[in-house]
Design an enzyme around this catalytic site. Structure first.
Site, PDB file in Angstrom:
ATOM      1  N   LYS A   1      30.384  39.219  35.686  1.00 24.50           N
ATOM      2  CA  LYS A   1      30.762  39.217  37.110  1.00 24.50           C
ATOM      3  C   LYS A   1      31.166  40.633  37.539  1.00 24.50           C
ATOM      4  O   LYS A   1      31.436  41.494  36.691  1.00 24.50           O
ATOM      5  CB  LYS A   1      31.923  38.249  37.333  1.00 24.50           C
TER       6      LYS A   1
ATOM      7  N   ARG B   1      44.986  27.895  39.268  1.00 24.06           N
ATOM      8  CA  ARG B   1      44.127  28.723  40.115  1.00 24.06           C
ATOM      9  C   ARG B   1      42.955  27.874  40.598  1.00 24.06           C
ATOM     10  O   ARG B   1      42.858  27.535  41.758  1.00 24.06           O
ATOM     11  CB  ARG B   1      43.678  29.938  39.302  1.00 24.06           C
TER      12      ARG B   1
ATOM     13  N   MET C   1      38.957  60.229  50.880  1.00 20.76           N
ATOM     14  CA  MET C   1      37.893  59.228  50.722  1.00 20.76           C
ATOM     15  C   MET C   1      36.834  59.690  49.723  1.00 20.76           C
ATOM     16  O   MET C   1      36.402  58.926  48.859  1.00 20.76           O
ATOM     17  CB  MET C   1      37.239  58.941  52.072  1.00 20.76           C
TER      18      MET C   1
ATOM     19  N   TYR D   1      45.301  66.268  52.920  1.00 25.14           N
ATOM     20  CA  TYR D   1      45.810  65.545  54.087  1.00 25.14           C
ATOM     21  C   TYR D   1      47.324  65.371  54.034  1.00 25.14           C
ATOM     22  O   TYR D   1      47.906  65.150  52.958  1.00 25.14           O
ATOM     23  CB  TYR D   1      45.179  64.151  54.160  1.00 25.14           C
TER      24      TYR D   1
HETATM   25  C1  LIG Z   1      36.758  36.631  34.185  1.00 29.85           C
HETATM   26  C2  LIG Z   1      36.828  35.412  33.367  1.00 29.85           C
HETATM   27  C3  LIG Z   1      36.680  35.472  31.966  1.00 29.85           C
HETATM   28  C4  LIG Z   1      36.625  36.760  31.189  1.00 29.85           C
HETATM   29  O1  LIG Z   1      37.934  37.183  30.835  1.00 29.85           O
HETATM   30  P1  LIG Z   1      38.179  38.497  29.957  1.00 29.85           P
HETATM   31  O2  LIG Z   1      39.658  38.587  29.844  1.00 29.85           O
HETATM   32  O3  LIG Z   1      37.597  39.621  30.726  1.00 29.85           O
HETATM   33  O4  LIG Z   1      37.485  38.285  28.659  1.00 29.85           O
HETATM   34  C5  LIG Z   1      36.593  34.275  31.272  1.00 29.85           C
HETATM   35  N1  LIG Z   1      36.696  33.086  31.926  1.00 29.85           N
HETATM   36  C6  LIG Z   1      36.890  33.003  33.251  1.00 29.85           C
HETATM   37  C7  LIG Z   1      37.021  31.660  33.887  1.00 29.85           C
HETATM   38  C8  LIG Z   1      36.980  34.160  34.025  1.00 29.85           C
HETATM   39  O5  LIG Z   1      37.190  34.069  35.342  1.00 29.85           O
END
Ligand SMILES: *Cc1c(COP(=O)(O)O)cnc(C)c1O
Length: 368
Positions: free
Chosen positions: A38, A136, A313, A264
């Site tokens: 991701k 979550r 930036m 800045y």
């Molecule tokens: C992002 C994520 C992971 C990966 O976690 P790491 O600590 O980067 O290994 C695994 N499971 C879920 C559900 C996640 O959202």
């Protein structure tokens, strides 16, 4: 590694392979490996990383959102892809692109079943996400009966796996809490396995879970940060290699006299004669303002050059008073020795945040 003329993020695929092998060495032979790619593979390059991992026969990929999975399909990735946090608006795309949704609530389950039926699907693979304490995303244990009722009424979907996510797998002070999460997950899995006439596979561990909770590896583990070279613990880091190196170059050198100001809002005022270098990287490239005013540093000719004044930036200015360097010289923002984690710690952040912040305008250079 190349001598760069601009800001680049180098991705070392050999380091990636090293990390995969190390993490796999912690697993028993029949435990599957899911690579979390991701957020552009934690800010690196999701397509290049996934292609490389597919060749290493990684079992599964995961992304957060549907369009991230679509990008992998467009690039020719054919392995299963779990979408961790899909929204119902993207369910048609999920089915059209053979992506596998995480289903985390009753509302989402009903909507996905409806979509699968519209597409005349049979046994479309889904993954049920359970909340065991992170609070979550995910069904609660109490919802099992409701889920089973919905599943019993349709042939359109089939549960490929049950999963949950640990809250504090890296923190051994929270071991009691983590063990409770594992116990809850096992109880959920047992109840579902008893009622279904097939057996979805199980997974709960992220990278730190792989290291710290071998008893919870179940049928698959999900690793993100470990693939990219960080293990949330100095001892684990020793065995991993950061895959990304963020480099830039000195655009211009200025000499400030005592009392001269820089940048800045006159964020830095020289207390003595000061030599500064201006670098083509700023907050739009992922160097947040918090790194300014001496909190963060870069490396020039193996020496630390603190970031002076406010981060702009597209630029930062660094202190090179005691560094022998010239315009055009290489600058390391982070690499395998001055790591993203070390830099992130300067502003109370973590490797995850700094890595994923490297923006898409920074050119990626792949080393095979
Ligand atoms: C992002 C994520 C992971 C990966 O976690 P790491 O600590 O980067 O290994 C695994 N499971 C879920 C559900 C996640 O959202």
């Amino acid at each position: 590694m190349v001598n760069t003329q601009e800001t680049i993020l180098e991705i070392d695929l050999n380091a990636l392979k090293h990390n995969v092998k190390h993490l796999q060495s912690k697993l028993s032979n029949n435990t599957k490996f899911l690579a979390v790619v991701k957020a552009f593979a934690y800010g690196s390059d999701a397509v290049e990383v996934a292609k490389y991992l597919q060749n290493l026969n990684i079992d599964y990929f995961a992304v957060a959102y549907t369009y991230e999975g679509v990008a992998l399909r467009d690039a020719g990735i054919t392995s299963p892809i779990l979408v961790l946090h899909p929204q119902p608006a993207s369910f048609n795309t999920i089915i059209e692109r053979c992506l596998e949704p995480s289903i985390y609530s009753h509302r989402v389950l009903k909507l996905f079943i409806a979509c699968a039926e519209t597409h005349n699907q049979a046994n479309y693979p889904i993954h049920l996400k359970f909340n065991t304490g992170l609070n979550r995303l995910g069904f609660s244990e109490e919802e099992i009966t409701k889920i089973l009722n919905l599943l019993g009424k349709t042939e359109s979907i089939k549960v490929r796996s049950l999963f949950s996510h640990l809250s504090a797998s890296e923190d051994l002070n929270e071991k009691e809490f983590t063990l409770k999460q594992i116990k809850t997950f096992k109880s959920i899995a047992n109840q579902i396995h008893q009622k279904l006439d097939y057996k979805p596979f199980l997974h709960q561990c992220n990278t730190s879970g792989i290291i710290n909770y071998p008893e919870a590896h179940f049928d698959m583990v999900r690793s993100g940060i470990g693939l990219y070279g960080f293990g949330n613990d100095p001892k684990v880091n020793q065995h991993l290699k950061p895959i990304a190196t963020l480099k830039t170059i000195i655009s211009q050198i200025h000499t400030l006299k005592k009392g001269d100001s820089l940048g800045y809002n006159r964020g830095f005022v020289a207390k003595k004669d000061t030599k500064t270098a201006t670098l083509p990287i700023g907050h739009a490239d992922g160097i947040k303002r918090q790194y300014g005013n001496g909190n963060g540093f870069v490396i020039i000719n193996n020496k630390k050059a603190p970031i002076l004044g406010n981060v702009c930036m597209d630029m930062i200015m660094v202190d090179i008073t005691d560094i022998d360097c010239q315009e055009g010289d290489q600058v390391v923002v982070f690499d395998q020795s001055h790591t993203a984690e070390t830099l992130a710690e300067k502003v109370n952040s973590i490797s995850y945040e700094l890595l994923t912040a490297v923006s898409q305008r920074v050119k990626r250079v792949i080393h095979r």
